[in-house]
Design a protein around this motif. Sequence first.
Motif, short mmCIF file in Angstrom:
data_model
loop_
_atom_site.label_atom_id
_atom_site.label_comp_id
_atom_site.label_asym_id
_atom_site.label_seq_id
_atom_site.Cartn_x
_atom_site.Cartn_y
_atom_site.Cartn_z
N MET A 93 1.00 -1.08 0.08
CA MET A 93 0.06 -0.03 0.07
C MET A 93 1.04 1.27 -0.04
N SER A 94 0.54 2.09 -1.01
CA SER A 94 1.53 3.38 -0.86
C SER A 94 1.05 4.49 -0.05
N ARG A 95 1.89 5.49 0.14
CA ARG A 95 1.59 6.34 1.11
C ARG A 95 0.28 7.22 0.81
N GLY A 96 0.04 7.45 -0.37
CA GLY A 96 -1.29 7.95 -1.06
C GLY A 96 -2.34 6.94 -0.42
N ALA A 97 -2.29 5.73 -0.82
CA ALA A 97 -3.59 4.81 -0.33
C ALA A 97 -3.68 4.70 1.17
N ILE A 98 -2.53 5.01 1.98
CA ILE A 98 -2.66 4.85 3.26
C ILE A 98 -3.67 6.08 3.65
N HIS A 99 -3.28 7.32 3.18
CA HIS A 99 -3.98 8.64 3.50
C HIS A 99 -5.23 8.41 3.01
N GLU A 100 -5.58 7.92 1.76
CA GLU A 100 -6.97 7.97 1.29
C GLU A 100 -8.00 6.95 2.19
N HIS A 101 -7.29 6.00 2.63
CA HIS A 101 -8.31 5.02 3.30
C HIS A 101 -8.12 5.68 5.03
N SER A 102 -7.68 6.65 5.30
CA SER A 102 -7.90 7.13 6.64
C SER A 102 -8.77 8.05 6.96
N ALA A 103 -9.01 8.27 8.06
CA ALA A 103 -9.93 9.38 8.65
C ALA A 103 -9.38 10.87 8.19
N ARG A 104 -8.16 11.00 7.80
CA ARG A 104 -7.64 12.18 7.49
C ARG A 104 -7.74 12.50 5.77
N ARG A 105 -8.58 11.66 5.25
CA ARG A 105 -8.42 11.79 3.89
C ARG A 105 -8.97 13.15 3.17
N GLU A 106 -9.97 14.04 4.07
CA GLU A 106 -10.15 14.98 3.52
C GLU A 106 -9.45 16.30 3.93
N PRO A 162 5.94 -0.16 11.61
CA PRO A 162 6.73 -0.25 10.47
C PRO A 162 6.30 -1.35 9.48
N ILE A 163 6.45 -0.81 7.96
CA ILE A 163 6.12 -1.59 6.87
C ILE A 163 7.38 -1.83 6.04
N GLU A 164 7.94 -3.13 6.00
CA GLU A 164 9.11 -3.39 5.32
C GLU A 164 8.71 -3.99 3.58
N VAL A 165 9.08 -3.21 2.82
CA VAL A 165 8.81 -3.57 1.47
C VAL A 165 9.97 -4.33 0.72
N PRO A 166 9.88 -5.51 0.58
CA PRO A 166 10.97 -6.29 -0.27
C PRO A 166 11.23 -5.54 -1.41
N PRO A 167 12.54 -5.96 -2.00
CA PRO A 167 12.95 -5.37 -3.38
C PRO A 167 12.08 -6.08 -4.29
N LEU A 168 12.04 -5.34 -5.45
CA LEU A 168 11.10 -5.93 -6.56
C LEU A 168 11.43 -7.40 -6.71
N ARG A 169 12.81 -7.74 -6.95
CA ARG A 169 13.13 -9.03 -7.24
C ARG A 169 12.70 -10.19 -6.44
N GLU A 170 12.28 -9.71 -5.24
CA GLU A 170 11.79 -10.81 -4.30
C GLU A 170 10.36 -10.78 -4.13
N ARG A 171 9.51 -10.02 -5.17
CA ARG A 171 8.38 -10.14 -5.16
C ARG A 171 7.86 -9.93 -6.78
N ARG A 172 8.36 -10.68 -7.58
CA ARG A 172 7.91 -10.72 -9.04
C ARG A 172 6.57 -10.62 -9.39
#
Length: 284
Positions: free
Chosen positions: A1-14, A130-140
């Motif tokens: 989930m991107s930072r934009g998606a986190i914001h848009e799905h929160s109570a702070r989206r307005e 914390p959200i750890e995003v693996p490198p792209l080669r590990e989530r093809r």
Amino acid sequence: MSRGAIHEHSARRERPLIKLNCSAVPEALFESEFFGHVKGAFTGALKDKPGRFELADGGTLFLDEIGEVPLAMQAKLLRVLQEQELERVGDTRTRKVNVRVIAASNRNLKKEVDEGRFRQDLFYRLSVFPIEVPPLRERREDIAPLVANFIRKSARRMNRPEPQLSKAALDRLGSYDWPGNVRELQNTVERAIILWLDGPLTFDLPSSPARQILSISPKPAADALPLTRNEYKTAGARDDCKRPSSRQRKVSGPGGAAELLAMKPSTLASRISSLGINRRVIEG
């Protein structure tokens, strides 16, 4: 989930989502970028200006590359996160803010803490969830949907028709290691859209220069160290002087090394001396 998606799905989206790439901020301007300044606070401060925290009040502040924030600034950032209050540069008035901070880094911040480049207290203050995003080669499996999204967005932005993507091209993208991760994938797609004329979309993937060099370079001696550029030049100059000198067994005179190198004997003698070549060995 991107930072934009986190914001848009929160109570702070307005409320606003404010972004700051910390790696693009000059060290002297961090405080002004974060907290703002008042008119006359420094040369060029021609009017009052709110910082990113004030602009994000009630919403979300995304701090990309948080590991690039200087240590001195990290202490001030920690205070705002803890107390939810700040002062603009050159001002004495304390302002309250209510900001949710999302921070990202391509560095291992725990390692940065251990090596003294990142404050431990700030690290733990930021590590609420914390959200750890693996490198792209590990989530093809993510490559296909990301490519489809980048093709759609790039084509729309460039006002071009959306090209088709063949399975062979997608398989090729899936077999590449993507050292630059999602950003490299996005750039690759955008470049392909720019160059596309007709037919299925094709991609120009870079080869690995490091692997090519390793495959053709001779194996160095076990105790050999890599040469700097100046050392390499010096070593080359030493060989250039030594090789003909050794073959000719004399520096000056008819048929000597100086004549072979098209140099004055005095010039060659000076170079031999500066390069540390033993003239006795050369001249026998």
